[in-house]
Enzyme design. Structure first.
Site, short mmCIF file in Angstrom:
data_model
loop_
_atom_site.label_atom_id
_atom_site.label_comp_id
_atom_site.label_asym_id
_atom_site.label_seq_id
_atom_site.Cartn_x
_atom_site.Cartn_y
_atom_site.Cartn_z
CE1 TYR A 98 4.38 35.18 73.10
CE2 TYR A 98 2.49 33.71 73.00
CZ TYR A 98 3.03 34.93 73.35
OH TYR A 98 2.25 35.89 73.94
CD GLU A 140 -0.64 35.77 75.43
OE1 GLU A 140 -0.51 34.72 74.78
OE2 GLU A 140 0.14 36.74 75.32
CE1 TYR A 191 -8.05 44.84 73.79
CE2 TYR A 191 -7.47 46.52 75.41
CZ TYR A 191 -7.17 45.36 74.73
OH TYR A 191 -5.98 44.70 74.97
NE ARG A 206 -6.65 48.76 61.94
CZ ARG A 206 -6.15 47.90 61.06
NH1 ARG A 206 -6.09 46.60 61.35
NH2 ARG A 206 -5.69 48.32 59.89
CE1 TYR A 208 -12.15 51.13 66.04
CE2 TYR A 208 -12.80 48.88 65.52
CZ TYR A 208 -12.26 50.09 65.13
OH TYR A 208 -11.82 50.27 63.84
CB SER A 209 -12.84 51.59 74.49
OG SER A 209 -11.44 51.67 74.62
N GLY A 274 -9.51 63.25 72.64
CA GLY A 274 -10.05 62.68 71.42
C GLY A 274 -10.96 61.50 71.70
CB THR A 278 -14.66 55.22 73.94
OG1 THR A 278 -13.29 54.93 73.63
CG2 THR A 278 -15.28 56.02 72.80
CG PHE A 389 -7.20 54.07 71.62
CD1 PHE A 389 -7.39 53.26 72.74
CD2 PHE A 389 -8.18 54.99 71.32
CE1 PHE A 389 -8.51 53.37 73.53
CE2 PHE A 389 -9.32 55.13 72.12
CZ PHE A 389 -9.48 54.31 73.24
N GLY A 390 -3.59 51.38 70.01
CA GLY A 390 -2.54 50.99 69.07
C GLY A 390 -1.35 50.45 69.81
#
Length: 398
Positions: A98, A140, A191, A206, A208-209, A274, A278, A389-390
């Site tokens: 940070y 966090e 995810y 990346r 992913y769930s 889409g 998931t 997603f993203g």
């Protein structure tokens, strides 16, 4: 809470900063990556940088946080902060990073706004930044503690047990910890980050769930291939589809994510489009395991039945609940196919029970449309939850 003096200054300068925040974000990332090219190579998503999506998300989050501070000083945008913090935790972001961001962000602000950045303006926006940064750092730290990991050390080696092809563009990978230890617990809807080494030596990440029940011995995730795998947007999905096979090793983070069921007995509406199905599948499997008896409405939109990944599981898990119904929409239904409606998701004829809690996952236009329909049907805004997603561009486009 923002100090009184800074509140006055931020309120006065927010229109100018907001108007220039896109240019500030663009210059910030250029400065950051010139000074620290390793961050673009091994931490930031090169696809999102190339498309400009990450810059939009950064600009939207800063503007939203500052607006909240001056317009609603007694509250904090915890939902937004929680979503950002979970993504950061899945990447192993540390507090010293940070400081790096602060250095280059404020250099970009000074260059873009020039003489308008007086010492008073700089001090006020510095306060905004550290209120946001310290809030994220605190969240966090709690997320790391919950997973029993330390900041920057969220990765474990996993072994691919099997893969299956769900559609022409979607593959599911089943993995287990390489050291034989138990798989860490996760909450339905969460995810993991997956890190791969690409041909140019970059270590791209990346998210992913996870699919399947949290108590399963294996962990599973599905990857939709971005067809143009030659560019940064599709480089990781193309790599996984082309190269990842049973027996291969993979670096995977601890599970994170804030799109999780709240555990209430409220009626549920689970909407996806889409590959957004998931996290919904994980929720459905969990509801079945827990003996959930309240009404559950499952909604999904896709291009065609053939493109609907895990369609059989989607239907079977819904059918396994005592009071659930599935409604699938396809823009291009296949001749002779059954079990789907034609077009995009339309809730107008669908009953929505009072007190429904909704969970949405899919492309942003889809979620905006579904949210609007749910609000029109009387679902409270606070009871509509979503996962993007993203980069989260919802705030950037408001």
């Amino acid at each position: 809470m923002l100090s009184e003096t800074s509140t006055v200054t931020v309120r006065a300068t927010l229109p100018a900063v907001g108007a220039a925040i896109g240019d500030i974000a663009d210059l910030f990332y250029r400065m950051l990556f010139e000074a620290h090219p390793e961050l673009l190579r091994d931490l930031f998503n090169r696809g999102n940088q190339a498309s400009g999506a990450q810059r939009q998300a950064l600009a939207g989050s800063i503007a939203a946080f500052a607006t909240q501070l001056v317009e609603h000083p007694g509250t904090r945008p915890d939902v937004m902060l929680g979503r950002i913090a979970n993504k950061h935790a899945s990447l192993g972001i540390t507090a010293p990073q940070y400081e790096i961001v602060h250095t280059h962000l404020f250099a970009a602000i000074a260059e873009v706004l020039g003489d308008a950045v007086t010492p008073e303006v700089a001090a006020a926006w510095d306060e905004v930044y550290w209120l946001m940064a310290n809030a994220l750092i605190a969240i966090e730290e709690r997320l790391y503690a919950q997973q029993g990991v330390t900041a920057g050390d969220v990765w474990r080696e996993w072994t691919v047990v099997s893969r299956s092809e769900e559609t022409a563009d979607v593959a599911t990978f089943r993995i287990t910890p390489a050291d034989g230890s138990p798989a860490p617990a996760f909450r339905p809807g969460q995810y993991v980050s997956v890190q791969v080494e690409l041909s140019d030596g970059a270590h791209q990440i990346r998210q992913y769930s996870l699919i399947g029940a949290p108590g399963a011995d294996l962990r599973s995730f599905s990857v939709k291939r971005v067809r143009d795998g030659s560019g940064p947007e599709g480089e990781v999905s193309a790599h996984l589809h082309a190269r990842l096979r049973a027996g291969d090793r993979l670096r995977v983070s601890a599970p994170y994510g804030d799109l999780v069921l709240d555990g209430s007995d409220a009626p549920l509406l689970l909407a996806s489009a889409g590959i957004g199905c998931t996290p919904i599948l994980s929720m459905l499997e969990h509801l079945a395991a827990e003996g959930h008896r309240s009404p559950v409405t499952v909604v999904h939109g896709d291009r065609s039945p053939a493109d609907h990944a895990l369609r059989a599981e989607h239907s079977a898990l819904t059918a396994g609940l005592p009071d659930a119904s599935a409604h699938f929409w396809y823009e291009h239904p296949e001749p002779g196919s059954t079990g789907g409606l034609t077009g995009t998701v339309d809730l107008s004829a669908l009953p929505v029970a009072p007190g429904t809690h909704a969970y949405l996952c899919g492309p942003l236009p889809f979620m905006r449309a579904v949210r609007s329909q749910l609000l029109a049907k009387g679902v409270a805004a606070a009871d509509i939850h979503y996962e993007v997603f993203g980069p989260d561009l919802w705030l950037a486009q408001d």
